[in-house]
Design a protein around this motif. Structure first.
Motif, mmCIF file in Angstrom:
data_model
loop_
_atom_site.group_PDB
_atom_site.id
_atom_site.type_symbol
_atom_site.label_atom_id
_atom_site.label_comp_id
_atom_site.label_asym_id
_atom_site.label_seq_id
_atom_site.Cartn_x
_atom_site.Cartn_y
_atom_site.Cartn_z
ATOM 1 N N ARG A 1 0.832 -1.190 0.000
ATOM 2 C CA ARG A 1 0.000 0.000 0.000
ATOM 3 C C ARG A 1 0.875 1.252 0.000
ATOM 4 O O ARG A 1 1.890 1.297 0.706
ATOM 5 N N PRO A 2 0.472 2.287 -0.712
ATOM 6 C CA PRO A 2 1.228 3.543 -0.654
ATOM 7 C C PRO A 2 1.078 4.199 0.712
ATOM 8 O O PRO A 2 0.079 4.004 1.409
ATOM 9 N N LEU A 3 2.073 4.970 1.092
ATOM 10 C CA LEU A 3 1.993 5.685 2.356
ATOM 11 C C LEU A 3 0.982 6.823 2.231
ATOM 12 O O LEU A 3 0.780 7.374 1.154
ATOM 13 N N PRO A 4 0.331 7.164 3.336
ATOM 14 C CA PRO A 4 -0.663 8.247 3.273
ATOM 15 C C PRO A 4 -0.006 9.593 2.978
ATOM 16 O O PRO A 4 1.147 9.835 3.351
ATOM 17 N N ARG A 5 -0.753 10.455 2.322
ATOM 18 C CA ARG A 5 -0.274 11.814 2.020
ATOM 19 C C ARG A 5 -1.015 12.788 2.932
ATOM 20 O O ARG A 5 -2.109 13.241 2.622
ATOM 21 N N TRP A 6 -0.390 13.119 4.030
ATOM 22 C CA TRP A 6 -1.040 13.947 5.037
ATOM 23 C C TRP A 6 -0.389 15.318 5.200
ATOM 24 O O TRP A 6 -0.785 16.090 6.060
ATOM 25 N N GLY A 7 0.628 15.617 4.432
ATOM 26 C CA GLY A 7 1.322 16.880 4.619
ATOM 27 C C GLY A 7 2.358 16.781 5.727
ATOM 28 O O GLY A 7 2.700 15.698 6.215
ATOM 29 N N ALA A 8 2.863 17.928 6.151
ATOM 30 C CA ALA A 8 3.958 17.978 7.118
ATOM 31 C C ALA A 8 3.539 17.409 8.466
ATOM 32 O O ALA A 8 2.430 17.638 8.947
ATOM 33 N N ASN A 9 4.437 16.638 9.071
ATOM 34 C CA ASN A 9 4.217 16.126 10.422
ATOM 35 C C ASN A 9 4.622 17.129 11.491
ATOM 36 O O ASN A 9 4.018 17.174 12.562
ATOM 37 N N MET A 10 5.650 17.918 11.200
ATOM 38 C CA MET A 10 6.218 18.828 12.191
ATOM 39 C C MET A 10 5.833 20.256 11.833
ATOM 40 O O MET A 10 6.545 20.956 11.116
ATOM 41 N N ARG A 11 4.705 20.689 12.344
ATOM 42 C CA ARG A 11 4.207 22.029 12.048
ATOM 43 C C ARG A 11 4.616 22.990 13.175
ATOM 44 O O ARG A 11 3.798 23.451 13.964
ATOM 45 N N LEU A 12 5.909 23.246 13.244
ATOM 46 C CA LEU A 12 6.411 24.198 14.225
ATOM 47 C C LEU A 12 7.677 24.852 13.702
ATOM 48 O O LEU A 12 8.379 24.281 12.867
ATOM 49 N N ALA A 13 7.927 26.068 14.170
ATOM 50 C CA ALA A 13 9.070 26.840 13.701
ATOM 51 C C ALA A 13 10.354 26.350 14.367
ATOM 52 O O ALA A 13 10.314 25.784 15.473
ATOM 53 N N VAL B 1 8.540 20.085 25.926
ATOM 54 C CA VAL B 1 7.550 19.624 24.953
ATOM 55 C C VAL B 1 7.114 20.823 24.112
ATOM 56 O O VAL B 1 6.753 21.865 24.669
ATOM 57 N N PHE B 2 7.157 20.660 22.776
ATOM 58 C CA PHE B 2 6.745 21.689 21.833
ATOM 59 C C PHE B 2 5.548 21.170 21.030
ATOM 60 O O PHE B 2 5.613 20.077 20.455
ATOM 61 N N GLU B 3 4.477 21.933 20.983
ATOM 62 C CA GLU B 3 3.294 21.542 20.201
ATOM 63 C C GLU B 3 3.650 21.516 18.724
ATOM 64 O O GLU B 3 4.245 22.464 18.203
ATOM 65 N N ARG B 4 3.265 20.428 18.029
ATOM 66 C CA ARG B 4 3.684 20.280 16.629
ATOM 67 C C ARG B 4 2.551 20.128 15.630
ATOM 68 O O ARG B 4 2.798 19.949 14.439
ATOM 69 N N HIS B 5 1.297 20.184 16.071
ATOM 70 C CA HIS B 5 0.188 19.889 15.164
ATOM 71 C C HIS B 5 -0.479 21.129 14.579
ATOM 72 O O HIS B 5 -0.895 21.118 13.422
ATOM 73 N N HIS B 6 -0.620 22.181 15.361
ATOM 74 C CA HIS B 6 -1.486 23.299 14.981
ATOM 75 C C HIS B 6 -0.766 24.643 14.912
ATOM 76 O O HIS B 6 -1.422 25.680 14.802
ATOM 77 N N GLN B 7 0.551 24.625 15.008
ATOM 78 C CA GLN B 7 1.352 25.852 14.922
ATOM 79 C C GLN B 7 0.939 26.868 16.001
ATOM 80 O O GLN B 7 0.918 28.076 15.756
ATOM 81 N N THR B 8 0.656 26.385 17.192
ATOM 82 C CA THR B 8 0.264 27.288 18.269
ATOM 83 C C THR B 8 1.451 27.989 18.910
ATOM 84 O O THR B 8 1.291 29.027 19.566
ATOM 85 N N GLY B 9 2.650 27.403 18.769
ATOM 86 C CA GLY B 9 3.827 27.950 19.430
ATOM 87 C C GLY B 9 3.923 27.590 20.899
ATOM 88 O O GLY B 9 4.840 28.043 21.599
ATOM 89 N N ARG B 10 3.000 26.764 21.395
ATOM 90 C CA ARG B 10 3.033 26.394 22.811
ATOM 91 C C ARG B 10 4.229 25.497 23.123
ATOM 92 O O ARG B 10 4.564 24.602 22.352
ATOM 93 N N ARG B 11 4.798 25.734 24.279
ATOM 94 C CA ARG B 11 5.892 24.869 24.726
ATOM 95 C C ARG B 11 5.992 24.943 26.241
ATOM 96 O O ARG B 11 5.547 25.911 26.868
ATOM 97 N N THR B 12 6.542 23.899 26.833
ATOM 98 C CA THR B 12 6.795 23.836 28.273
ATOM 99 C C THR B 12 8.199 23.307 28.498
ATOM 100 O O THR B 12 8.621 22.354 27.832
#
Length: 542
Positions: free
Chosen positions: A323-335, A398-409
């Motif tokens: 099966r082909p791998l899914p095409r979901w776009g970038a996994n790491m959505r953080l700066a 921990v850095f949030e990587r899904h929604h580009q919120t910029g949240r981190r702890t």
């Protein structure tokens, strides 16, 4: 005397025929492999059926991830049944303790019940929400009231456990002591003995296994990486451990197949008898004489067909349609980050000349996913609370990587033993944000930025030039590489951490579980440090 004649006769003289092993609770994602590749790793060790909770990919991709999991596991030689993920995110959204990639409600899950390989609702780890009667938790349980509902309740005892069972929960794989597991058995829950790469409960729980309990005690791996599978085995490893500890083979093999089959209503497997699937293993004592020497799996038959280890190792397509791998776009959505992003400012009200500060510290327990809530006195300079390698207290973030919120702890952790370097990964149970631990803020930034560049996986940075990594393109969790290649890559990464002073046998899974805010006692998410016992966010320094 009547005799059966076969087209092919296998001489099993000196060996024994036992039911194929069933993994009663697994996250295939933790093998770092897609389902096609996962079967290559486990079938040769006698695992013929698994019960998959795909809540790792569900936390990253939501319902789309569940649909992909069902499609990706269709038509394999390995039978993959699915329990639909009950806790995405792992905590109730209104508590705002973490940021997941997705949110799954009862109405998202209920339509998928019609799928023929869906058995029920996966581990209800939000037991505080259940006990509090939170509507969304109860809605999910009601939507699956005619199906199996898995449990996940570490340390739950007494009347709270009664309420958990009364809600329809039928199993738990999180017991870490014999007393805890015995109470769950007495109250009607199936106990699943887990032996993963990090959480290892078999030594504590196997004393409960006997001729009576083996019908309601199953085995599971939960989270087991490909290096450990290749080196030690899969469910066969628990079987081997049980036999070497002196348990009767009849008892062990019943738990390894029959018990799990009955727990999940799989009436067509788990026994060597007329009318049952020919999922069987040809086994013998390792020394050829006594079962106390352990077990050797000589041959595996899936639905009557010999699992050809050579073909399986060389060609996944021989056992499933590629099966082909899914095409979901970038996994790491953080700066990209910098060293300053890992600073911990001194608490408000600290005197300007203070040289020390009190801080909360996550205490790692080797080979367990529960942690200790520690406090420590740490040095202060330039308005920042610093780590202290002499106390083995490092920084963790921990850095949030899904929604580009910029949240981190950013917080502190004790138990890794690192003398230099940093480790970063996009595997971060269960919300799977980016997590990094290290001895130096600049190196932590280097490791995390490299993780962003490879779009998810595992990174070990010994120094600014010596960096090793494993890319995981499927959601930042899995890849479609050969299991042996992944096992070797993982072993290289692990050896690199040893060279950096790490004393944890499985640092990557151990690190990933430090972000799971439903396992006591102190954890870290993108929203803050979590006091799990009180289900509240707390500060790193105070």
């Amino acid at each position: 005397q009547q005799r059966y004649e076969g087209l092919e006769v296998v001489d099993g003289c000196g060996s024994f025929l036992v039911p194929g092993f069933i993994d009663a609770h697994v996250h295939i994602e933790s093998s770092l492999l897609t389902p096609e590749r996962f079967q290559q790793a486990v079938l040769p060790f006698g695992t013929t059926t698994v019960i998959w909770d795909p809540h790792e990919i569900a936390n990253v991709r939501g319902r789309e991830g569940l649909v992909w999991a069902l499609e990706a596991s269709e038509g394999l030689a390995l039978d993959v049944f699915v329990m639909l993920s009950s806790c995405v995110p792992s905590t109730s959204p209104q508590r705002e303790l973490e940021t997941s990639g997705a949110l799954l409600r009862a109405e998202d899950l209920a339509p998928l019940q019609a799928h023929p390989r869906v058995l029920g609702l996966a581990e209800m780890m939000n037991y505080p929400g259940l006990l509090a009667g939170e509507p969304e938790v109860l809605n999910k349980l009601l939507a699956f009231q005619d199906r199996r509902r898995d449990g996940h309740c570490p340390g739950l005892r007494g009347k709270d456990l009664n309420a958990y069972g009364a809600a329809g929960i039928h199993s738990c794989h999180e017991s870490v002591s014999k007393e805890e597991a015995r109470e769950k058995l007495q109250k009607g829950l199936h106990v699943l003995i887990r032996e993963g790469s990090c959480a290892k409960d078999a030594d504590a729980l196997l004393p409960l296994l006997d001729d009576y309990s083996s019908a309601v005690i199953g085995f599971c791996s939960d989270d087991r990486n490909p290096a450990d599978i290749a080196k030690e085995g899969h469910i066969s490893y628990i079987v081997d451990k049980a036999l070497r500890s002196g348990h009767r083979p009849q008892t062990v093999f019943r738990a390894a197949g029959f018990a799990a089959a009955r727990a999940y209503g799989l009436e067509d497997r788990g026994a060597v008898a007329p009318g049952f699937l020919a999922d069987v293993c040809l086994v013998r004592p390792r020394d050829g004489q006594a079962w106390s020497s352990g077990v050797t799996v000589e041959a595996v038959y899936k639905k009557g067909h010999l699992v050809d280890r050579a073909v399986l190792a060389a060609d996944a397509e021989a056992y499933a349609v590629s099966r082909p791998l899914p095409r979901w776009g970038a996994n790491m959505r953080l700066a990209p980050c910098k060293a300053e992003d890992f600073h911990v400012p001194v608490p408000a009200g600290t005197s300007p000349g203070a040289k020390l500060a009190q801080a909360r510290v996550i205490g790692v327990r080797t080979r367990q996913i529960v942690t200790d809530a520690l406090t420590a006195t740490l040095p202060v300079s330039e308005g920042q609370v610093r780590m202290d390698r002499e106390q083995d207290i490092l920084k963790i973030a921990v850095f949030e990587r899904h929604h580009q919120t910029g949240r981190r702890t950013v917080g502190f952790v004790k138990g890794f033993g690192l003398q230099r370097g940093a480790i970063a990964t996009s595997i971060n149970h269960d919300s799977h944000n980016a997590i990094v631990v290290g001895t130096d803020e600049a190196l932590m930034a280097t490791a995390l930025n490299h993780l962003i560049r490879i779009d998810g996986g595992i990174v070990v940075a010994q120094d600014q030039e010596t960096i090793e990594s494993l890319s995981l393109p499927v959601g930042g969790l899995m890849c479609a590489r050969d299991p042996q290649d992944v096992a070797q890559a993982l072993e290289r990464l692990r050896q690199r951490t040893v060279a950096m002073g790490c004393r944890l046998p499985e640092p990557f899974i151990q690190l990933s579980f430090l972000a799971l805010p439903v396992i006591p006692s102190l954890k870290i998410t993108d929203r803050g440090l979590v006091d799990v016992d009180r289900f509240q966010l707390v500060s790193a320094a105070f």
